[in-house]
Design a protein around this motif. Structure first.
Motif, PDB file in Angstrom:
ATOM      1  N   GLU A   1       0.807  -1.210   0.000  1.00 19.98           N
ATOM      2  CA  GLU A   1       0.000   0.000   0.000  1.00 19.98           C
ATOM      3  C   GLU A   1       0.843   1.264   0.000  1.00 19.98           C
ATOM      4  OE1 GLU A   1      -2.748  -0.414   3.188  1.00 19.98           O
ATOM      5  OE2 GLU A   1      -3.526  -2.255   2.314  1.00 19.98           O
ATOM      6  N   ASP A   2       2.138   1.104   0.120  1.00 21.09           N
ATOM      7  CA  ASP A   2       2.989   2.289   0.164  1.00 21.09           C
ATOM      8  C   ASP A   2       3.319   2.741  -1.251  1.00 21.09           C
ATOM      9  OD1 ASP A   2       5.056   4.164   0.455  1.00 21.09           O
ATOM     10  OD2 ASP A   2       5.536   3.334   2.416  1.00 21.09           O
ATOM     11  N   ASP A   3       2.583   3.746  -1.736  1.00 24.55           N
ATOM     12  CA  ASP A   3       2.776   4.121  -3.137  1.00 24.55           C
ATOM     13  C   ASP A   3       4.025   4.958  -3.363  1.00 24.55           C
ATOM     14  OD1 ASP A   3       1.835   6.321  -1.912  1.00 24.55           O
ATOM     15  OD2 ASP A   3      -0.033   6.472  -3.041  1.00 24.55           O
ATOM     16  N   ARG A   4       4.785   5.250  -2.315  1.00 23.62           N
ATOM     17  CA  ARG A   4       6.068   5.927  -2.538  1.00 23.62           C
ATOM     18  C   ARG A   4       7.149   4.885  -2.787  1.00 23.62           C
ATOM     19  NH1 ARG A   4       6.992   8.233   3.032  1.00 23.62           N
ATOM     20  NH2 ARG A   4       6.388   6.079   3.315  1.00 23.62           N
TER      21      ARG A   4
ATOM     22  N   LEU B   1      10.932   0.357  -5.617  1.00 22.71           N
ATOM     23  CA  LEU B   1      11.496  -0.992  -5.463  1.00 22.71           C
ATOM     24  C   LEU B   1      11.365  -1.776  -6.770  1.00 22.71           C
ATOM     25  CD1 LEU B   1      10.160  -1.816  -1.895  1.00 22.71           C
ATOM     26  CD2 LEU B   1      12.500  -1.241  -2.528  1.00 22.71           C
ATOM     27  N   ASN B   2      10.238  -1.596  -7.459  1.00 24.97           N
ATOM     28  CA  ASN B   2      10.068  -2.290  -8.751  1.00 24.97           C
ATOM     29  C   ASN B   2      11.132  -1.831  -9.732  1.00 24.97           C
ATOM     30  OD1 ASN B   2       7.891  -3.665  -7.827  1.00 24.97           O
ATOM     31  ND2 ASN B   2       6.394  -2.228  -8.651  1.00 24.97           N
ATOM     32  N   HIS B   3      11.372  -0.537  -9.730  1.00 27.72           N
ATOM     33  CA  HIS B   3      12.355   0.027 -10.651  1.00 27.72           C
ATOM     34  C   HIS B   3      13.747  -0.520 -10.323  1.00 27.72           C
ATOM     35  CE1 HIS B   3      13.903   2.887 -13.467  1.00 27.72           C
ATOM     36  NE2 HIS B   3      14.780   3.292 -12.587  1.00 27.72           N
TER      37      HIS B   3
ATOM     38  N   ALA C   1      14.517  -3.353  -8.892  1.00 27.05           N
ATOM     39  CA  ALA C   1      14.626  -4.769  -9.253  1.00 27.05           C
ATOM     40  C   ALA C   1      14.860  -4.929 -10.760  1.00 27.05           C
ATOM     41  CB  ALA C   1      13.362  -5.519  -8.842  1.00 27.05           C
ATOM     42  N   GLN C   2      14.246  -4.040 -11.539  1.00 29.43           N
ATOM     43  CA  GLN C   2      14.428  -4.124 -12.992  1.00 29.43           C
ATOM     44  C   GLN C   2      15.842  -3.785 -13.401  1.00 29.43           C
ATOM     45  OE1 GLN C   2      11.828  -1.472 -14.985  1.00 29.43           O
ATOM     46  NE2 GLN C   2      10.162  -2.922 -15.038  1.00 29.43           N
ATOM     47  N   GLY C   3      16.439  -2.853 -12.690  1.00 33.12           N
ATOM     48  CA  GLY C   3      17.712  -2.322 -13.171  1.00 33.12           C
ATOM     49  C   GLY C   3      18.933  -2.984 -12.584  1.00 33.12           C
ATOM     50  N   PHE C   4      18.787  -4.132 -11.956  1.00 34.55           N
ATOM     51  CA  PHE C   4      19.911  -4.756 -11.268  1.00 34.55           C
ATOM     52  C   PHE C   4      21.110  -4.954 -12.177  1.00 34.55           C
ATOM     53  CE2 PHE C   4      21.230  -8.758  -8.708  1.00 34.55           C
ATOM     54  CZ  PHE C   4      22.244  -8.037  -8.123  1.00 34.55           C
ATOM     55  N   SER C   5      20.851  -5.457 -13.384  1.00 36.23           N
ATOM     56  CA  SER C   5      21.958  -5.884 -14.222  1.00 36.23           C
ATOM     57  C   SER C   5      22.818  -4.759 -14.738  1.00 36.23           C
ATOM     58  CB  SER C   5      21.424  -6.641 -15.420  1.00 36.23           C
ATOM     59  OG  SER C   5      20.819  -7.786 -14.990  1.00 36.23           O
TER      60      SER C   5
END
Ligand code: SF4
Length: 514
Positions: A285-288, A293-295, A297-301
């Motif tokens: 529910e934390d929209d901040r 966090l999604n971003h 996880a996408q950019g790890f590599s």
């Protein structure tokens, strides 16, 4: 048993947090951090201090850059020693930590630590407390980002474990011994009397000629050269008959300590990530935080730390439209080469490719007049009128001279890989991601990479979605004149160009001065 050990460790860490001595007088070490007594951290407890949202984001990104670089180098089979040397500048820049011995206390003799409500510390940006706080936080933030799938978890554990190993190996021996002691790992030092009593058996179990050979490691004075643990803790050593067993205990030489501490670190991290993923729905529910966090996880590599502004500075106007064709082969990454070749063959490029390639060219130093000239020359099948109406505006727009007047920047590898996938007839995107294996091999062979083993390694990188790792390896194989051995992995097409162009200039200068 693990649970018990972890429990003890958490209790110890809590004690560390609570044992506050503002003057640092209770420490025998020249530096004593109240919240973080050691440079090494087993991350058994989450951080409890308040930080801003900006710090939350920036610290996570900084750590991710370090982990991304570790992952890239591990995928290129670099040894730990190579990793240590290569990553030193990056770690010093983004996640620096000093040993207790090296870290001097603040000039005025006090630590910059304030306490509020008996718990909250305030950290000065430049002191060691602050660096350790950043390290602690960034680790836990990335746990939230990388606990979401088995694949992400394994990649995170691998990179974090390598970072831990690098720090463990480079830690001050005294600090390291104190840290290991604080872990409360249920290791019992073997007394000298017992070692003497068992020495023949210990030597026989180790396969060495003497106790010294069996335990070839520098010890702190007074440190025992053997410790005993329950034999299940060292199942691999028992299985390989590398340790002496008595009454359910394995007698382990201190030289195996590092691998045991590291194994414990990985095992605990794996368990912690599983616990984190279970708790994750509470964050939904934390929209901040969730988009962030999604971003992450996408950019790890391939998080790019390439600084576009610096790279472009000083070269504007140096590159002209007529030079571009000659720069392609030696200096352009496969993505830009592919779009350039499509442009030359078709006298046209579709919108996405024009955007990717146009911004790349802008940032290698092609100014707007030269860019218009370049595109006009290559769009040779259309009239001047059509070119002016349909394309000139877009080129000027990329340079911030039309419309919203935004100075657009070129796309990084991660932007390209996450951008629109090329359909049939398109030439944009990252070829390591979008090409079939056959087409990729043909393209690499055209670049002069014919060694079967190298081609297999690159294909393996591609199969495991490490596109920038494949690209970095291709750069290394096609730029043997680039003598900068330890440089960052390729995470941006313009970084590829800059490195290649600078290496060519350097080798020309060297040739001229010889
Ligand atoms: Fe281009 Fe980056 Fe793909 Fe290399 S990894 S081809 S630079 S997008």
């Amino acid at each position: 048993m693990y649970r018990q050990t972890a429990k003890k460790r958490r209790a110890q860490e809590r004690r560390n947090f609570n044992t506050v001595d503002y003057d640092g007088n209770n420490s025998s070490s020249p530096y004593y951090s109240t919240a973080y007594p050691f440079r090494l951290n087993s991350y058994a407890t989450p951080p409890l201090f308040e930080i801003t949202l900006d710090q939350f984001e920036q610290w996570a990104i900084d750590r991710m850059k370090v982990l991304g670089e570790i992952e890239s180098r591990l995928a290129r089979n670099q040894t730990l020693t190579e990793l240590e040397t290569a990553l030193k500048p990056l770690i010093n820049e983004l996640l620096p930590l000093n040993s207790n011995r090296l870290q001097q206390r603040d000039g005025n003799g006090g630590l910059t630590v304030e306490i509020k409500n008996g718990k909250t510390f305030k950290f000065d940006e430049n002191n060691e407390e602050h660096r350790r706080l950043k390290d602690h936080y960034s680790h836990f933030i990335l746990r939230l980002a990388f606990c979401r799938s088995e694949e992400l978890r394994q990649r995170f554990i691998r990179a974090e474990t390598a970072l831990f190993k690098i720090r463990y190996n480079t830690d001050d021996p005294k600090d390291r011994a104190m840290f290991v002691k604080s872990l409360d790992l249920d290791w019992e030092p073997v007394s000298n009397e017992e070692i003497l009593e068992l020495q023949d058996k210990l030597i026989a179990a180790s396969g060495a000629k003497s106790l010294n050979d069996a335990n070839n490691v520098m010890q702190e004075p007074g440190q025992s050269s053997y410790f005993k643990v329950d034999f299940e803790r060292v199942a691999d050593l028992v299985e390989n008959r590398r340790v002496f067993l008595r009454r359910g205990k394995a007698y382990v030489p201190i030289s195996y300590q590092q691998s045991m501490v590291v194994a414990d670190f990985s095992a605990n991290l794996e368990k912690a990530l599983i616990q984190t993923v279970r708790a994750l729905p509470r964050l939904d529910e934390d929209d901040r935080l969730v988009p962030l966090l999604n971003h992450l996880a996408q950019g790890f590599s391939a998080t790019s730390k390439y600084l576009q502004d610096e790279a472009a500075a000083g070269r504007e106007g140096e590159i002209t439209a007529s030079m571009v064709d000659k720069l392609v082969d030696p200096h352009f990454p496969l993505c830009m080469k592919t779009m350039h070749n499509a442009l030359v063959s078709n006298h046209h490029l579709k919108y996405e490719a024009r955007r990717q390639y146009g911004l790349f060219l802008k940032w290698i130093g092609l100014d707007v007049e030269e860019a218009v000239k370049f595109w006009r020359t290559h769009f040779s099948n259309i009239t001047d009128d059509k070119f002016t109406k349909e394309y000139r505006y877009n080129i000027r727009h990329q340079y911030g001279l039309e419309g919203g007047r935004i100075n657009y920047k070129p796309m990084s590898c991660i932007d390209i890989a996450n951008g629109p996938r090329p359909a049939r007839g398109d030439s944009h995107g990252c070829p390591y991601r979008s090409f079939s294996t056959e087409n990729l091999v043909t393209a690499l062979q055209k670049m002069g990479i014919t060694d079967k083993q190298e081609l297999t390694t690159i294909k393996n990188n591609v199969d495991s979605h490490h596109y920038h790792v494949a690209c970095t390896r291709v750069y290394e194989l096609t730029h043997k004149q680039d003598k900068t051995v330890y440089v960052d992995s390729i995470t941006h097409p313009n970084q590829y160009f800059d490195r290649s162009y600078a290496a060519m200039k350097q080798s020309l200068e060297n040739g001229a001065s010889n």
